[in-house]
Design an enzyme around this catalytic site. Structure first.
Site, mmCIF file in Angstrom:
data_model
loop_
_atom_site.group_PDB
_atom_site.id
_atom_site.type_symbol
_atom_site.label_atom_id
_atom_site.label_comp_id
_atom_site.label_asym_id
_atom_site.label_seq_id
_atom_site.Cartn_x
_atom_site.Cartn_y
_atom_site.Cartn_z
ATOM 1 N N GLU A 66 45.175 43.167 32.124
ATOM 2 C CA GLU A 66 44.176 43.198 31.144
ATOM 3 C C GLU A 66 44.472 44.384 30.432
ATOM 4 O O GLU A 66 43.632 44.915 29.494
ATOM 5 C CB GLU A 66 43.008 43.074 31.724
ATOM 6 C CG GLU A 66 42.289 41.651 31.967
ATOM 7 C CD GLU A 66 41.301 41.500 33.264
ATOM 8 O OE1 GLU A 66 41.533 42.164 34.381
ATOM 9 O OE2 GLU A 66 40.953 40.598 33.075
ATOM 10 N N GLY B 77 43.832 42.855 36.750
ATOM 11 C CA GLY B 77 44.178 44.482 35.953
ATOM 12 C C GLY B 77 45.066 45.386 35.295
ATOM 13 O O GLY B 77 44.787 44.977 34.025
ATOM 14 N N ALA C 258 43.585 44.788 39.852
ATOM 15 C CA ALA C 258 41.871 45.292 40.449
ATOM 16 C C ALA C 258 42.291 45.621 42.028
ATOM 17 O O ALA C 258 43.334 44.377 42.952
ATOM 18 C CB ALA C 258 40.976 44.935 40.525
ATOM 19 N N GLU D 85 42.697 35.444 39.374
ATOM 20 C CA GLU D 85 42.028 36.143 39.772
ATOM 21 C C GLU D 85 41.525 35.036 40.399
ATOM 22 O O GLU D 85 40.474 34.546 41.274
ATOM 23 C CB GLU D 85 41.201 36.544 39.022
ATOM 24 C CG GLU D 85 40.980 38.222 38.444
ATOM 25 C CD GLU D 85 42.374 37.406 37.399
ATOM 26 O OE1 GLU D 85 42.578 37.281 37.050
ATOM 27 O OE2 GLU D 85 41.597 39.308 36.679
HETATM 28 N N1 COA Z 1 44.781 44.744 46.027
HETATM 29 C C1 COA Z 1 44.714 45.430 47.636
HETATM 30 N N2 COA Z 1 46.136 45.286 47.289
HETATM 31 C C2 COA Z 1 46.758 44.815 46.921
HETATM 32 C C3 COA Z 1 47.028 43.889 46.032
HETATM 33 C C4 COA Z 1 45.865 44.159 45.088
HETATM 34 N N3 COA Z 1 45.806 43.789 44.139
HETATM 35 N N4 COA Z 1 48.543 43.358 45.363
HETATM 36 C C5 COA Z 1 49.126 43.713 46.678
HETATM 37 N N5 COA Z 1 48.837 44.506 47.467
HETATM 38 C C6 COA Z 1 49.311 44.905 48.791
HETATM 39 C C7 COA Z 1 49.204 43.757 49.698
HETATM 40 O O1 COA Z 1 48.254 42.985 50.320
HETATM 41 C C8 COA Z 1 50.433 44.591 50.715
HETATM 42 O O2 COA Z 1 49.735 45.037 51.350
HETATM 43 P P1 COA Z 1 50.535 45.320 53.051
HETATM 44 O O3 COA Z 1 51.766 45.974 52.759
HETATM 45 O O4 COA Z 1 49.563 46.373 53.835
HETATM 46 O O5 COA Z 1 50.742 44.005 53.619
HETATM 47 C C9 COA Z 1 51.107 45.041 49.118
HETATM 48 O O6 COA Z 1 50.502 45.682 48.217
HETATM 49 C C10 COA Z 1 52.847 44.606 48.681
HETATM 50 O O7 COA Z 1 52.831 43.325 47.904
HETATM 51 P P2 COA Z 1 53.127 42.438 48.780
HETATM 52 O O8 COA Z 1 52.612 40.912 48.642
HETATM 53 O O9 COA Z 1 53.591 42.100 49.902
HETATM 54 O O10 COA Z 1 54.438 42.318 47.863
HETATM 55 P P3 COA Z 1 55.497 41.764 47.113
HETATM 56 O O11 COA Z 1 56.491 42.543 46.218
HETATM 57 O O12 COA Z 1 55.187 40.103 47.541
HETATM 58 O O13 COA Z 1 54.663 41.219 45.911
HETATM 59 C C11 COA Z 1 52.544 41.206 44.248
HETATM 60 C C12 COA Z 1 53.899 42.441 44.188
HETATM 61 C C13 COA Z 1 52.208 41.909 42.758
HETATM 62 C C14 COA Z 1 53.415 40.074 42.740
HETATM 63 C C15 COA Z 1 51.885 40.879 45.081
HETATM 64 O O14 COA Z 1 51.625 41.052 45.846
HETATM 65 C C16 COA Z 1 50.850 39.655 44.476
HETATM 66 O O15 COA Z 1 50.395 38.366 44.099
HETATM 67 N N6 COA Z 1 49.376 41.089 44.276
HETATM 68 C C17 COA Z 1 48.226 40.203 44.297
HETATM 69 C C18 COA Z 1 47.540 40.033 42.551
HETATM 70 C C19 COA Z 1 46.522 40.132 42.313
HETATM 71 O O16 COA Z 1 45.708 38.789 42.835
HETATM 72 N N7 COA Z 1 45.371 40.466 41.233
HETATM 73 C C20 COA Z 1 44.423 40.049 41.227
HETATM 74 C C21 COA Z 1 43.727 41.308 41.533
HETATM 75 S S1 COA Z 1 41.822 40.673 41.399
#
Ligand code: COA
Length: 258
Positions: free
Chosen positions: A110, A107, A64, A130
């Site tokens: 999911e 998501g 999400a 989450e």
């Molecule tokens: N929603 C909104 N923004 C998100 C996001 C999400 N689910 N996941 C990542 N981003 C954003 C980060 O805030 C970052 O933004 P910025 O460039 O403005 O700082 C950008 O995307 C890149 O993320 P980053 O964490 O720097 O990339 P990464 O390659 O090191 O890691 C992930 C990628 C997907 C592993 C990591 O971003 C992550 O764990 N995301 C969250 C996943 C999560 O908790 N999902 C459940 C949501 S309920």
């Protein structure tokens, strides 16, 4: 005009390839879940032979869009949007394969769970993180993950937020196959094309019998199977398949999808 958030390529071999297209992390914003629902409705109204759903190479989908989170009122809309989209994906009346290369989190995981089959690239990572935001899966994860890997593993993953790599995902039944990342798309397309050449209406009945049966009692599920088995004999493909078997042996039928 800006690019669509979800791309659909209906190929000549009968496979529809659906690609998430929301920037670097494929965050599943409200606009993306609405687009997924729309695409799934189109694929249901006018079904291809089979479907492959894929995302980015490093990130299938990061879940999400956390920037849209707020209070309970926003949460209600977000979970409703997810459920509408992922139920629509699950209801596509054809075999739907998730080709997961990289992170499928929240998501994103999911969405893969709403598909019929998950092929993971060796670098795929699945998780329901989450809890690390102080919340729980809201796109069907508590239900579909538990049905796939069992309640204990689903609870452990959802309660600790621990992410599982491809090898473990395969071991616990979350991923159905693992292939080298560079072979992922070819493998998903080959399996989908094989299904698209098959008796797609019978495939639909098999999918429905399994899905509907799993959400009810064994007794009711067995009744559903009887009804759909009978229904499958109303198709031209059942006539073609039986005739071909009797005349030429197994596996030679050329189905028409009717
Ligand atoms: N929603 C909104 N923004 C998100 C996001 C999400 N689910 N996941 C990542 N981003 C954003 C980060 O805030 C970052 O933004 P910025 O460039 O403005 O700082 C950008 O995307 C890149 O993320 P980053 O964490 O720097 O990339 P990464 O390659 O090191 O890691 C992930 C990628 C997907 C592993 C990591 O971003 C992550 O764990 N995301 C969250 C996943 C999560 O908790 N999902 C459940 C949501 S309920």
């Amino acid at each position: 005009m800006s690019e669509p958030l979800v791309l659909v390529d209906r190929r000549d071999d009968g496979v529809a390839v659906v690609t998430l297209n929301n920037g670097k992390v494929n965050a599943l914003s409200g606009a993306v879940t609405a687009a997924i629902a729309e695409v799934a409705a189109d694929l249901t109204a006018d079904p291809p032979g089979a479907v492959v759903i894929t995302g980015g190479e490093k990130i299938f989908a990061a879940g999400a869009d956390i920037s849209e989170f707020g209070g309970a009122e926003e949460a209600k809309g977000i979970t409703a949007g997810f459920h509408a989209a992922l139920d629509a994906v699950a209801a596509i009346p054809r075999f739907v394969i998730a080709a997961v290369s990289g992170y499928a989190l929240g998501g994103g995981c999911e969405l893969s769970l709403a598909c019929d089959y998950r092929i993971a690239g060796e670098r795929a990572v699945f998780g329901q993180p989450e809890i690390l935001l102080g919340t729980i899966p809201g796109g069907g994860g508590t239900q579909r993950l538990a049905r796939l890997v069992g309640p204990s593993k689903a609870k452990e993953m959802s309660i600790t937020g621990r992410q599982v790599k491809a090898e473990e995902a395969f071991r616990i039944g979350l991923a159905d196959e693992i292939v080298p990342n560079e072979e992922l798309h070819d493998r998903a397309l080959a399996l989908a094309a094989e299904c698209a050449r098959g008796a797609v209406l019978a495939q639909m009945y098999a999918k429905q019998a399994i899905d509907r049966g799993l959400s009810t009692s064994l007794e009711a599920g067995l009744q559903i199977e009887q009804e759909l088995f009978t229904e499958s004999f109303t198709t031209e493909d059942s006539q073609i398949g039986v005739k071909s078997f009797l005349e030429h042996g197994p596996g030679k039928a050329e189905f028409t999808g009717t």
